[in-house]
Enzyme design. Structure first.
Site, PDB file in Angstrom:
ATOM      1  N   PHE A   1       0.856  -1.184   0.000  1.00 17.31           N
ATOM      2  CA  PHE A   1       0.000   0.000   0.000  1.00 17.31           C
ATOM      3  C   PHE A   1       0.895   1.237   0.000  1.00 17.31           C
ATOM      4  CE2 PHE A   1      -3.626   2.746   1.011  1.00 17.31           C
ATOM      5  CZ  PHE A   1      -4.569   2.182   0.159  1.00 17.31           C
TER       6      PHE A   1
ATOM      7  N   HIS B   1       7.361   5.593   0.852  1.00 14.27           N
ATOM      8  CA  HIS B   1       7.990   4.384   0.323  1.00 14.27           C
ATOM      9  C   HIS B   1       8.784   4.688  -0.951  1.00 14.27           C
ATOM     10  CE1 HIS B   1       4.442   2.454   2.465  1.00 14.27           C
ATOM     11  NE2 HIS B   1       5.465   1.796   2.974  1.00 14.27           N
TER      12      HIS B   1
ATOM     13  N   GLU C   1      12.879   6.223   8.505  1.00 14.03           N
ATOM     14  CA  GLU C   1      13.156   6.690   9.861  1.00 14.03           C
ATOM     15  C   GLU C   1      11.888   6.963  10.659  1.00 14.03           C
ATOM     16  OE1 GLU C   1      15.712  10.030   9.276  1.00 14.03           O
ATOM     17  OE2 GLU C   1      17.482   8.781   8.871  1.00 14.03           O
ATOM     18  N   LYS C   2      10.714   6.922  10.013  1.00 16.49           N
ATOM     19  CA  LYS C   2       9.474   7.098  10.782  1.00 16.49           C
ATOM     20  C   LYS C   2       9.352   6.012  11.838  1.00 16.49           C
ATOM     21  CE  LYS C   2       5.334   6.124   9.177  1.00 16.49           C
ATOM     22  NZ  LYS C   2       4.716   5.287  10.260  1.00 16.49           N
TER      23      LYS C   2
END
Length: 289
Positions: A32, A37, A151-152
């Site tokens: 998704f 991404h 990094e989230k």
């Protein structure tokens, strides 16, 4: 773009690349896909270089979901994901089903024993065991030279760097910056499940992080800063605060007093049934020279 459904197919593609002396860069995802991404795919392409290859994975890993979590409702759109990956010039995608990845008789797990217990690991017991195990399996199947992660998921990135170090894996781990919407909300596949009212409330996470970044250089203690951020979040009625933590940005050790070195503030909150996380690295005031 080559689409691999089985481990044997993926290994055949990798072996062919290796025969041509190509560097291989892996980008694991649960699908998704969104701009966050895709920014990781671009980092992977830059690392791979003109002669290298980029392979993404799309796999909603069941072992990192606990009973009652959103495994069944996790958003999926494989055809759209494939189109986006092709547009980014990704060379191959490994998109197996759970039965292909996990033998029903398997009894081996991978766990970063201390990192798995704190922060999100405390809220979601078993989550990072599932992450560490599936990432190790993907590394063994793909055998990449480098792998890119967002990094989230700051703690997840720390877990992966730790397992690579502890298990002597010769893989470069690259962190990709958080991609955000125009109002600051960190991009996440889960955002699509927010109601309009929840979506309007969710940017409070980014607003709280911005306040923390502004206050960090003032000499404020970590405990006072944590309390201020929690109060900001709790002032939003739709935010169900799960955790507010300030940790050393490298070790994730707790910080009690004033910030004297880079720290990271990590937030977790639910909006309705949607669990969201966000973070920001905080920098103390520079010492006078």
């Amino acid at each position: 773009m080559q689409i691999c459904r089985t481990k044997a197919e993926a290994r055949a593609v990798i072996n062919d690349w290796r025969a041509h002396r190509c560097d291989v860069v892996l980008v694991p995802t649960m699908g998704f896909l969104h701009e966050g991404h895709l920014s990781l795919m671009r980092l992977a392409r830059a690392r791979a270089g003109a002669n290298g290859k980029v392979i993404a994975t799309i796999f909603v890993n069941p072992t990192q979901f606990e009973p009652g979590e959103d495994l069944d409702s996790y958003p999926r759109d494989e055809a759209r994901d494939f189109d986006l990956l092709r547009a980014e010039g990704v060379d191959a995608v490994f998109a197996p089903d759970a039965a292909e990845v996990y033998d029903p008789k398997a009894q081996t797990i991978v766990e970063t024993t201390e990192l798995a217990k704190v922060l999100i690991g405390r809220l979601r017991p078993g989550h990072f065991r599932g992450v560490a195990t599936v990432v190790t399996k993907l590394f063994n199947i793909i055998r990449p030279d480098a792998a890119v992660f967002g990094e989230k998921d700051f703690q997840q990135l720390a877990v992966i760097r730790t397992l690579v170090r502890d298990l002597d894996m010769d893989i470069e781990i690259i962190g990709g910056p958080i991609a955000r919407e125009g109002d600051g909300l960190a991009m996440s596949s889960r955002n699509v499940r927010l109601s309009p009212a929840e979506r309007a409330a969710a940017p409070v996470l980014a607003q709280a992080l911005e306040q923390a970044a502004e206050m960090a250089p003032t000499g404020i203690t970590a405990s006072r800063l944590r309390s201020h951020v929690r109060a900001t979040l709790e002032a939003e009625p739709r935010a169900q605060v799960q955790s507010v933590d300030i940790r050393d940005a490298v070790t994730l050790d707790t910080i009690a007093g004033p910030l004297t070195r880079p720290a990271v503030i990590l937030l977790a909150a639910k909006f309705g049934q949607v669990f969201l996380i966000d973070n920001r690295v905080l920098h103390p005031a520079k010492e006078s020279t």
